[in-house]
Design a protein around this motif. Sequence first.
Motif, PDB file in Angstrom:
ATOM      1  N   THR B  31      19.784 -17.014 -13.366  1.00 55.56           N
ATOM      2  CA  THR B  31      20.381 -16.898 -14.691  1.00 55.56           C
ATOM      3  C   THR B  31      19.311 -16.631 -15.744  1.00 55.56           C
ATOM      4  OG1 THR B  31      21.923 -18.580 -13.964  1.00 55.56           O
ATOM      5  CG2 THR B  31      21.989 -17.985 -16.273  1.00 55.56           C
ATOM      6  N   GLY B  32      18.162 -17.315 -15.589  1.00 54.09           N
ATOM      7  CA  GLY B  32      17.090 -17.138 -16.553  1.00 54.09           C
ATOM      8  C   GLY B  32      16.644 -15.690 -16.621  1.00 54.09           C
ATOM      9  N   ALA B  33      16.540 -15.057 -15.450  1.00 54.64           N
ATOM     10  CA  ALA B  33      16.100 -13.672 -15.403  1.00 54.64           C
ATOM     11  C   ALA B  33      17.027 -12.774 -16.223  1.00 54.64           C
ATOM     12  CB  ALA B  33      16.054 -13.191 -13.958  1.00 54.64           C
ATOM     13  N   TYR B  34      18.286 -13.163 -16.264  1.00 52.93           N
ATOM     14  CA  TYR B  34      19.287 -12.410 -16.990  1.00 52.93           C
ATOM     15  C   TYR B  34      19.033 -12.472 -18.505  1.00 52.93           C
ATOM     16  CZ  TYR B  34      24.102 -11.192 -18.212  1.00 52.93           C
ATOM     17  OH  TYR B  34      25.210 -10.631 -18.740  1.00 52.93           O
ATOM     18  N   GLY B  35      18.312 -13.519 -18.932  1.00 55.24           N
ATOM     19  CA  GLY B  35      17.935 -13.638 -20.339  1.00 55.24           C
ATOM     20  C   GLY B  35      17.088 -12.460 -20.799  1.00 55.24           C
ATOM     21  N   PHE B  36      16.364 -11.863 -19.846  1.00 58.76           N
ATOM     22  CA  PHE B  36      15.584 -10.659 -20.158  1.00 58.76           C
ATOM     23  C   PHE B  36      16.511  -9.580 -20.717  1.00 58.76           C
ATOM     24  CE2 PHE B  36      13.883  -6.510 -19.032  1.00 58.76           C
ATOM     25  CZ  PHE B  36      12.567  -6.598 -19.466  1.00 58.76           C
ATOM     26  N   ILE B 238      37.561 -23.694 -14.250  1.00 58.09           N
ATOM     27  CA  ILE B 238      36.242 -24.302 -14.166  1.00 58.09           C
ATOM     28  C   ILE B 238      35.461 -23.562 -13.092  1.00 58.09           C
ATOM     29  CG2 ILE B 238      34.950 -26.380 -13.581  1.00 58.09           C
ATOM     30  CD1 ILE B 238      36.320 -26.759 -16.181  1.00 58.09           C
ATOM     31  N   PRO B 239      34.272 -23.029 -13.436  1.00 57.25           N
ATOM     32  CA  PRO B 239      33.540 -22.270 -12.439  1.00 57.25           C
ATOM     33  C   PRO B 239      33.052 -23.158 -11.306  1.00 57.25           C
ATOM     34  CG  PRO B 239      32.200 -22.605 -14.403  1.00 57.25           C
ATOM     35  CD  PRO B 239      33.561 -23.137 -14.723  1.00 57.25           C
ATOM     36  N   GLY B 240      33.086 -22.659 -10.094  1.00 60.63           N
ATOM     37  CA  GLY B 240      32.544 -23.377  -8.951  1.00 60.63           C
ATOM     38  C   GLY B 240      31.155 -22.855  -8.648  1.00 60.63           C
ATOM     39  N   PRO B 241      30.469 -23.472  -7.669  1.00 59.21           N
ATOM     40  CA  PRO B 241      29.109 -23.036  -7.353  1.00 59.21           C
ATOM     41  C   PRO B 241      29.039 -21.563  -6.957  1.00 59.21           C
ATOM     42  CG  PRO B 241      29.581 -25.123  -6.311  1.00 59.21           C
ATOM     43  CD  PRO B 241      30.872 -24.643  -6.908  1.00 59.21           C
ATOM     44  N   GLY B 242      30.141 -20.981  -6.456  1.00 57.24           N
ATOM     45  CA  GLY B 242      30.110 -19.581  -6.045  1.00 57.24           C
ATOM     46  C   GLY B 242      30.234 -18.613  -7.209  1.00 57.24           C
ATOM     47  N   ASP B 243      30.529 -19.128  -8.402  1.00 55.32           N
ATOM     48  CA  ASP B 243      30.824 -18.250  -9.526  1.00 55.32           C
ATOM     49  C   ASP B 243      29.612 -17.940 -10.390  1.00 55.32           C
ATOM     50  OD1 ASP B 243      33.432 -18.194  -8.800  1.00 55.32           O
ATOM     51  OD2 ASP B 243      34.020 -19.842 -10.109  1.00 55.32           O
ATOM     52  N   VAL B 244      28.515 -18.674 -10.197  1.00 55.78           N
ATOM     53  CA  VAL B 244      27.384 -18.480 -11.089  1.00 55.78           C
ATOM     54  C   VAL B 244      26.442 -17.420 -10.540  1.00 55.78           C
ATOM     55  CG1 VAL B 244      27.471 -20.768 -12.068  1.00 55.78           C
ATOM     56  CG2 VAL B 244      26.161 -20.380  -9.996  1.00 55.78           C
TER      57      VAL B 244
END
Lengths: 98, 249
Positions: B31-36, B238-244
């Motif tokens: 997710t952090g990389a997406y901040g780029f 509610i997002p599950g672990p597969g959604d992130v």
Amino acid sequence: MWTTIVLAGVGCYVLKLAGLSLPDRLLGHPLVERVADLIPVALLAALVATQVFAGDGALVLDARALGLGFALVALLLRMPFLVVVVGAAVVAALARLV
Amino acid sequence: MSSPAAVSETVPDRTERSAIIRDSLAVGVATGAYGFGFGAVSVAAGLSIAQTCALSLLMFTGASQFALVGVVAAGGAPLSGAVTALMLGSRNTLYGLRMAPLLRWRGWRRAAAAHVLIDESTAMSVSRTTTGAARLAFLTTGVSVFVLWNLATLVGAATGEAVGDPRAFGLDAAVGAAFLALLWPRLQDRRNVLVAVLAAALALALVPATAPGVPVLAAGGVALLVGALGRRQDPTEIPGPGDVAGGHR
């Protein structure tokens, strides 16, 4: 612009804190929950449409649509987030070179 | 506690702890990389590097940040951008309602935890059966996303500034792709697909007739209408672990 950033930033924090602090029954009404669940869907879909097909107050079909097409295929193939986004940019940039 | 569903104060054992930390850090990195991408798109929209970084530090909820700069980039008033961002941010309130009985924080800890209450931290902790495991997953995910998201925002903004014309590198197309990727996990539900199609159609129909920013806000009305008419609960709320991001690695 700074005022907008600070106010919207603080507002988003208050929304988070409210969720952790308010009693469940206050916002637990089924109608409130349903609408709140659907709002991201509606807004994100509208943002996709306007970011890709709108320009200068008119509907436009250009390289951005090709980028979106790539993103759609990449998502169907379960590619990672970053591949979807960077790939769409690359496809649009290449289309503009042609 | 004998029931596996009960929320207990049990501290997770070492194996569970390292599994939680490993998974959470992986989500943080992805997710952090997406901040780029956010950093680059934001300066392309006309915000300064400082304004871009302030958004990631203060607002810290990806979809809202993208919405604000997206509306501004399209020529919309900053106020429409802010309202769209707040409407998108309201889903974090629902996450909070779900997470509060599981995390059970009070006082300053709750106030601090609220800042990292986002899609990813919720997804990684909502299905834990103990408060200890939920807190560990929530904090590891939330803090790692926060640190990496902000670093990546700065690098992305600096890169975007150096690049100059965003159109030459297709950055304008990246915004639409980013919104589609954020929307994607929610499209497993058929009612959501209907809402998405109606909202997109309404927004496009309003583009020639209204000021930029207005079509997106008006599309929020579709959510009100369908929500008021419908009865069924949305299974994807509610997002599950597969959604992130990175969740399907």
